[in-house]
Design a protein around this motif. Sequence first.
Motif, short mmCIF file in Angstrom:
data_model
loop_
_atom_site.label_atom_id
_atom_site.label_comp_id
_atom_site.label_asym_id
_atom_site.label_seq_id
_atom_site.Cartn_x
_atom_site.Cartn_y
_atom_site.Cartn_z
N LYS A 180 0.83 -1.21 0.00
CA LYS A 180 0.00 0.00 0.00
C LYS A 180 0.86 1.26 0.00
O LYS A 180 0.59 2.22 -0.71
CB LYS A 180 -0.91 -0.01 1.23
N LYS A 181 1.94 1.24 0.81
CA LYS A 181 2.85 2.40 0.85
C LYS A 181 3.52 2.61 -0.50
O LYS A 181 3.65 3.75 -0.97
CB LYS A 181 3.91 2.19 1.93
N ALA A 182 3.95 1.51 -1.12
CA ALA A 182 4.62 1.61 -2.42
C ALA A 182 3.68 2.18 -3.47
O ALA A 182 4.08 3.00 -4.31
CB ALA A 182 5.14 0.24 -2.84
N GLU A 183 2.42 1.76 -3.43
CA GLU A 183 1.44 2.24 -4.40
C GLU A 183 1.16 3.72 -4.18
O GLU A 183 1.03 4.49 -5.15
CB GLU A 183 0.15 1.44 -4.29
N GLU A 184 1.08 4.14 -2.91
CA GLU A 184 0.86 5.55 -2.62
C GLU A 184 2.04 6.40 -3.08
O GLU A 184 1.87 7.48 -3.65
CB GLU A 184 0.64 5.74 -1.11
N GLU A 185 3.26 5.89 -2.84
CA GLU A 185 4.46 6.61 -3.28
C GLU A 185 4.49 6.71 -4.80
O GLU A 185 4.85 7.75 -5.36
CB GLU A 185 5.71 5.89 -2.78
N ARG A 186 4.11 5.62 -5.45
CA ARG A 186 4.10 5.61 -6.91
C ARG A 186 3.09 6.63 -7.46
O ARG A 186 3.40 7.37 -8.40
CB ARG A 186 3.74 4.20 -7.42
N LYS A 187 1.92 6.70 -6.86
CA LYS A 187 0.91 7.66 -7.30
C LYS A 187 1.38 9.09 -7.09
O LYS A 187 1.13 9.97 -7.92
CB LYS A 187 -0.41 7.42 -6.54
N ASN A 188 2.07 9.32 -5.96
CA ASN A 188 2.60 10.66 -5.69
C ASN A 188 3.65 11.06 -6.72
O ASN A 188 3.69 12.20 -7.18
CB ASN A 188 3.21 10.72 -4.29
N ILE A 190 3.91 9.82 -9.79
CA ILE A 190 3.25 10.00 -11.09
C ILE A 190 2.56 11.35 -11.16
O ILE A 190 2.55 12.01 -12.20
CB ILE A 190 2.24 8.85 -11.34
N SER A 191 2.00 11.78 -10.02
CA SER A 191 1.29 13.07 -10.01
C SER A 191 2.22 14.24 -10.29
O SER A 191 1.77 15.32 -10.67
CB SER A 191 0.59 13.27 -8.66
N ASN A 192 3.53 14.01 -10.09
CA ASN A 192 4.50 15.07 -10.36
C ASN A 192 4.99 15.07 -11.80
O ASN A 192 5.74 15.96 -12.21
CB ASN A 192 5.71 14.94 -9.41
N LEU A 193 4.58 14.05 -12.58
CA LEU A 193 4.97 13.99 -13.98
C LEU A 193 3.96 14.71 -14.85
O LEU A 193 2.79 14.82 -14.49
CB LEU A 193 5.08 12.54 -14.44
N GLY A 218 10.92 3.71 -8.68
CA GLY A 218 9.73 2.89 -8.59
C GLY A 218 8.71 3.11 -9.70
O GLY A 218 7.59 2.61 -9.62
N LEU A 219 9.08 3.88 -10.72
CA LEU A 219 8.16 4.17 -11.82
C LEU A 219 8.53 3.38 -13.07
O LEU A 219 9.71 3.20 -13.38
CB LEU A 219 8.17 5.66 -12.16
N SER A 220 7.52 2.93 -13.78
CA SER A 220 7.75 2.29 -15.08
C SER A 220 6.55 2.57 -15.96
O SER A 220 5.46 2.92 -15.48
CB SER A 220 7.96 0.78 -14.91
#
Length: 301
Positions: A180-188, A190-193, A218-220
């Motif tokens: 869950k933490k990894a998914e939240e970090e990933r969304k954060n 992505i939101s900066n892209l 952590g982005l792909s």
Amino acid sequence: MAETMKDYEAELEASFKKIEEGDIITGTVISVDEKEVILDLKYYAEGIIPAEDYSREPDFNLKEEVHPGDEVSATVVKRDDGHGNILLSRVEATDVLSWDKLKELKATGEVINVVVKGVVNGGAVAYVEGVRGFIPASKLALSYVEDTNEYLNKPIQVQVIDVNKEDKKLILSAKEILRKKAEEERKNKISNLEVGFVTEGTVESLQTYGAFVDLGNGLSGLVHISQICEKRIKKPSEVLAVGDKVKVKVTAIKDGKLSLSIKEASDMMAKEIEEEIFEVPDSGEQATTSLGSLFANIKLN
């Protein structure tokens, strides 16, 4: 204002209560040392919990873990320990009370802070509510942990995923919390892209429909086969290999997924290079950078 008997009604009632062996009672810690914990029971006698009857956790340190003011529930072992005190056992009370609490923790999914107290075949051991819990190696991290020794005596956050009072089995997991933490970090991240952003990535896998590129942090994202290069190809492996470094452009962001294009990133670079003019120091002449030389290190075909 003068105090009356009514002001002490609760304390007075408590002082007359009947305490029997086997009862589970709650008191407030008055003092604690290496040997025992003393409780105020709101009774004519104080409660004593010997260190060995306080917890089953290995290397449990009373002075570090228990403090004056803490509320503790314990089972009455003897009404008189020979010194006018009531002998108590928190371990016995834990056997009765903790399983209901553990079922509640499973139902709510509450995140629990624990310390790994031991490592065993296939996992690790931690204690929740005084009960020994097992954390499978597959649940310690996002991927299977080969060497569980690295977790020994380390703090970790877990959830109760299975509890069985009859068999005295408690299963814990850190994996869902980490996911869950990894998914939240990933969304954060992505939101900066933004669409149009160009960066470098590494090809991490090839599929029939395209290539997945690791952008780091952590982005792909997916480069569809039509966005790999200008010429038509039947499969990505014709021009790409896992591990290749490639320039990509973010072309779409939808539902937390990134669409990428190597072709558009290459077109942008080519246009910038064609427009770039620099001076040759010795001759004073102007020259245009060779498109072929600048793309020599970028594998596109």
